[in-house]
Design an enzyme around this catalytic site. Structure first.
Site, PDB file in Angstrom:
ATOM      1  N   GLU A 176       0.936  -1.285   0.472  1.00 58.32           N
ATOM      2  CA  GLU A 176       0.318   0.348  -0.094  1.00 58.32           C
ATOM      3  C   GLU A 176       0.461   1.243  -0.070  1.00 58.32           C
ATOM      4  O   GLU A 176       2.032   1.675   0.345  1.00 58.32           O
ATOM      5  CB  GLU A 176      -0.840  -0.606   1.220  1.00 58.32           C
ATOM      6  CG  GLU A 176      -1.582   1.635   0.742  1.00 58.32           C
ATOM      7  CD  GLU A 176      -3.114   1.472   2.206  1.00 58.32           C
ATOM      8  OE1 GLU A 176      -2.910   0.753   3.140  1.00 58.32           O
ATOM      9  OE2 GLU A 176      -3.773   1.710   2.084  1.00 58.32           O
ATOM     10  N   CYS A 194      -7.017   1.460   2.662  1.00 60.52           N
ATOM     11  CA  CYS A 194      -7.636   1.849   2.345  1.00 60.52           C
ATOM     12  C   CYS A 194      -7.506   2.797   1.254  1.00 60.52           C
ATOM     13  O   CYS A 194      -8.912   3.055   1.213  1.00 60.52           O
ATOM     14  CB  CYS A 194      -7.039   2.171   3.704  1.00 60.52           C
ATOM     15  SG  CYS A 194      -7.994   2.103   5.452  1.00 60.52           S
ATOM     16  N   ASN A 198     -12.074  -3.307   0.497  1.00 63.75           N
ATOM     17  CA  ASN A 198     -11.244  -3.710   1.370  1.00 63.75           C
ATOM     18  C   ASN A 198     -11.871  -3.983   2.326  1.00 63.75           C
ATOM     19  O   ASN A 198     -12.145  -4.945   3.332  1.00 63.75           O
ATOM     20  CB  ASN A 198     -10.019  -2.033   1.669  1.00 63.75           C
ATOM     21  CG  ASN A 198      -9.100  -2.117   2.714  1.00 63.75           C
ATOM     22  OD1 ASN A 198      -8.257  -3.656   2.813  1.00 63.75           O
ATOM     23  ND2 ASN A 198      -8.552  -1.800   3.437  1.00 63.75           N
ATOM     24  N   GLU A 199     -12.146  -3.488   3.560  1.00 62.57           N
ATOM     25  CA  GLU A 199     -12.078  -3.276   5.342  1.00 62.57           C
ATOM     26  C   GLU A 199     -13.927  -2.536   4.588  1.00 62.57           C
ATOM     27  O   GLU A 199     -14.249  -1.763   6.190  1.00 62.57           O
ATOM     28  CB  GLU A 199     -11.556  -2.806   6.223  1.00 62.57           C
ATOM     29  CG  GLU A 199     -10.277  -3.307   6.242  1.00 62.57           C
ATOM     30  CD  GLU A 199      -9.195  -2.745   7.304  1.00 62.57           C
ATOM     31  OE1 GLU A 199     -10.137  -1.454   7.464  1.00 62.57           O
ATOM     32  OE2 GLU A 199      -8.262  -2.992   7.701  1.00 62.57           O
TER      33      GLU A 199
END
Ligand code: AHR
Length: 682
Positions: free
Chosen positions: A72, A269, A400-401
């Protein structure tokens, strides 16, 4: 390991109630009693632990993707890191167009500026490259344009650096470039004569005479009048795999050395964005570099403790380069896409269901970009970028989350469309940011109903949690979805605390936990530590697997744990047991074992989280094993010990020989250690 009185326990207990306090005190006392029994049995001579390794029986296949990399662009991992452009804001596209550039002899506020002044010119809305600068030079001897680099410019003596820029001018005959160290020494320079009044790209080289970690680039001009400039770039020539303007070699080699099974990108994120507009859009990251639309880095102001307002994504490292990096390292590419929900810790902005199509289309087009024929729309772009062959992408992550029904309803649309067009594509779904609790339970329950193939789980927890959760996957449904342990790291203080350290306790606890991942390789198909990299001065989140500055880099103890597992992953899981049971923390010992049918090896991983040496006898059942083997030991007596740029190998594997006698290997596991035992299979 952790010494904690009841008061400390009480404070640490999430739920501050009396029942909880009593429970924790009792648990602590029982633990102490357990240690006493172990100590006592040691004194009377029963301290050897006998383990049995069943070599013949393969319990399950270890997936080639078992140990991989999570990448990331956080902590200057891409711009300022593995993407080694040395000029910050090279094409004047940052929100403040002259950020990173200084004009020490110019005063923007004075009408009669005597040396000269650069001004931003916005010339285009249609491409990603909107701006250039126009410099009006009045006094060539006095005007200077300086770039400060990413926390300085790191250059090495005798190395080649490619200098390039675009310019158009009528009156300026020459541009001088000087790399200047903080003490004022010129460590490298080059003058480039100009010969065109039209926009033209110039390329040259600087070879520094001295090493400097924090140089600046000073630009001066010969002549007076107006000059236009854009894409001012300085790049090391010696990059990973020698690619022009490719990846920073030391960092990419640290990754390659892990022999990763996959490369997950671009996050995290960063996929989601703080708002939907700031989400990662892969289509804007491919094609000619100067046309890639710059985006604010969502980590720039996320943490008050580490503001980095000068953190942007130039996308010099874009989707093509990610695929290429994966290919260069022999790893499966694993892109993760926005599911139409911005980061739920920030705005949680949702794209309405009726407007979801373009997001789904991005996923379908990505498969075409990666794998499509060169005459398809996106395959053609890949071809034009120099890669006619497909990248053979087999996995795609959706979200993602994310959590809640909003995620599930959007995920369903992605799944339907992807499977319809690409039935063999393996889809990774997500179970939210936490490894337990309502979001997690709900996500798993709904995804299981949908027969999801692989579910991503994230855990940023205490070292103790990691040690206590080595059995986490023992109880997972063997016929349910497979698991991608997609982001995990032990946090020495608290999640994302700026005081977290990559100390030996965190790494050792992860090693203990990883034996549990490996023992459950029938359920756990992919795993990766997160985040991956951090610039010593540009970071926002700690701990991280690899740290670097402008010149050097090192792997943390956590890195060496990852590397020992991933370079010894084997092809088949075999059992290692004590009295018929797996070793999951009894007497603070953990173990897993594999064999490698290709390399012809049997490999046992043993973790001793106690502060004492433990005697082990490994008894190998079956297999025709060579008598001479190898031990790789990672240990330190000090749980707070770390690696650093000055002492990069303080905690790193030490190799020694080991002997198999009558099918037994006797070992003394050092206190606080991870030991890998390797024997040849004949
Ligand atoms: O690894 C850092 C961040 O932690 C990731 O971006 C996110 O997915 C998680 O919350």
């Amino acid at each position: 390991m952790e010494k904690s009185g009841p008061e400390k326990l009480y404070l640490k207990t999430k739920d501050h109630n009396f029942t909880n306090l009593i429970y924790h005190i009792m648990k602590n006392r029982l633990k102490k009693l357990g240690s006493f029994v172990v100590l006592f049995s040691g004194l009377i001579g029963f301290s050897q632990t006998n383990l049995e390794v069943n070599v013949d029986k393969s319990l399950t296949k270890i997936q080639p993707t078992m140990y991989g990399i999570f990448f990331e662009d956080i902590n200057f991992a891409a711009d300022g890191g593995i993407y080694p452009e040395l000029i910050k804001n090279r094409s004047f596209e940052f929100q403040l167009g002259l950020m990173g550039w200084l004009q020490p002899n110019s005063d923007r506020h004075s009408f009669n500026n005597e040396s000269g002044l650069a001004q931003l010119v916005k010339y285009s809305d249609s491409t990603g490259n909107h701006n250039y600068i126009k410099i009006n030079i009045k006094n060539a001897a006095g005007y200077e344009l300086i770039n400060e680099g990413f926390r300085g410019i790191g250059v090495k003596e005798g190395e080649k650096y490619r200098l390039s820029f675009k310019t158009a001018n009528k009156n300026i005959g020459k541009i001088n470039f000087q790399l200047i160290a903080p003490n004022g020494t010129v460590v490298g320079e080059k003058s480039v004569s100009l010969n065109s009044s039209e926009w033209k790209e110039y390329e040259s080289q600087i070879i520094p005479s001295k090493t400097a970690e924090k140089a600046i680039l000073k630009i001066t001009f010969e002549g007076t009048g107006e000059i236009l400039m854009d894409m001012i770039s300085l790049f090391p020539v010696d990059t990973y795999k020698g690619r022009k303007n490719g990846m920073r070699k030391d960092l990419a080699l640290l990754l390659e050395d892990m022999d990763p099974g996959f490369l997950r990108f671009p996050g995290g994120c960063i996929v989601e964005g703080r708002t939907l507009e700031q989400r990662y859009q892969w289509k804007k990251t491919v094609g000619p570099i100067e046309n890639r639309e710059l985006l604010i880095n969502r980590w720039n102001e996320e943490f008050a403790h580490k503001l980095t307002p000068d953190y942007f994504q130039t996308f010099g490292l874009g989707y093509f380069e990610y695929f290429q990096l994966a290919e260069d390292m022999g790893a499966e590419p694993l892109p993760i896409l926005s599911v139409g929900i911005a980061c739920q810790f920030n705005t949680g902005e949702l794209v309405p269901m009726e407007d979801l199509d373009p997001y789904v289309q991005d996923a379908l087009d990505l498969v075409e970009f990666a794998n499509g024929p060169v005459d398809s729309f996106w395959g053609k772009i890949r071809n034009e970028m120099g890669h006619p062959e497909p990248f053979n992408m087999r996995y795609i992550g959706v979200g993602n989350e994310q959590w809640g029904p909003e995620y599930i309803e959007r995920y369903i649309e992605f799944e339907k469309a992807i499977k319809k067009k690409y039935p063999n594509m393996i889809i990774i779904s997500g179970s939210g940011p936490f490894p337990e609790g309502d979001y997690f339970e709900y996500g798993w329950q709904e995804l299981e109903k949908l027969n999801a193939e692989i579910i991503d789980e994230h855990y940023y927890k205490s070292p103790e949690w990691f040690r206590e959760n080595a059995t986490r996957y023992d109880s997972y449904d063997r016929n349910g979805p497979k698991v991608f342990a997609g982001e995990y790291a032990a946090q020495s203080v608290a999640i994302a605390s700026p005081d977290n350290k990559n100390n030996w306790e965190t790494a050792l606890s992860e090693a203990a936990f990883m034996t549990g991942l490996e023992r459950n390789a029938d359920v756990v198909h992919l795993t990766s530590y997160a985040p991956l990299m951090a610039h010593k001065e540009g970071w926002q989140w700690t701990p991280d697997l690899i740290w670097f500055d402008n010149l050097g880099s090192y792997g943390t103890p956590n890195y060496y744990v990852q590397k020992l597992f991933s370079t010894n992953s084997g092809t088949d899981l075999i059992s290692v047991t004590k009295d018929g049971a797996a070793l999951t923390g009894q007497e603070e010992l953990y173990a897993s074992a594999v064999k490698d049918q290709i390399k012809k090896e049997v490999i046992v991983k043993l973790v001793n989280t106690s502060g004492k040496v433990q005697e082990i006898n490994l008894n190998f059942k079956g297999g025709n094993l060579g008598s001479k083997g190898t031990l790789l030991t990672l240990n330190n007596k000090d749980l707070q010990a770390e690696n650093s740029l000055e002492s990069p190998k303080n905690i790193s594997p030490v190799e020694s020989p080991v002997q198999l006698r009558n099918k037994n290997v006797k070992l003394e596991l050092p206190a606080y250690s991870l030991t890998v035992v390797k024997l040849r299979m004949n």
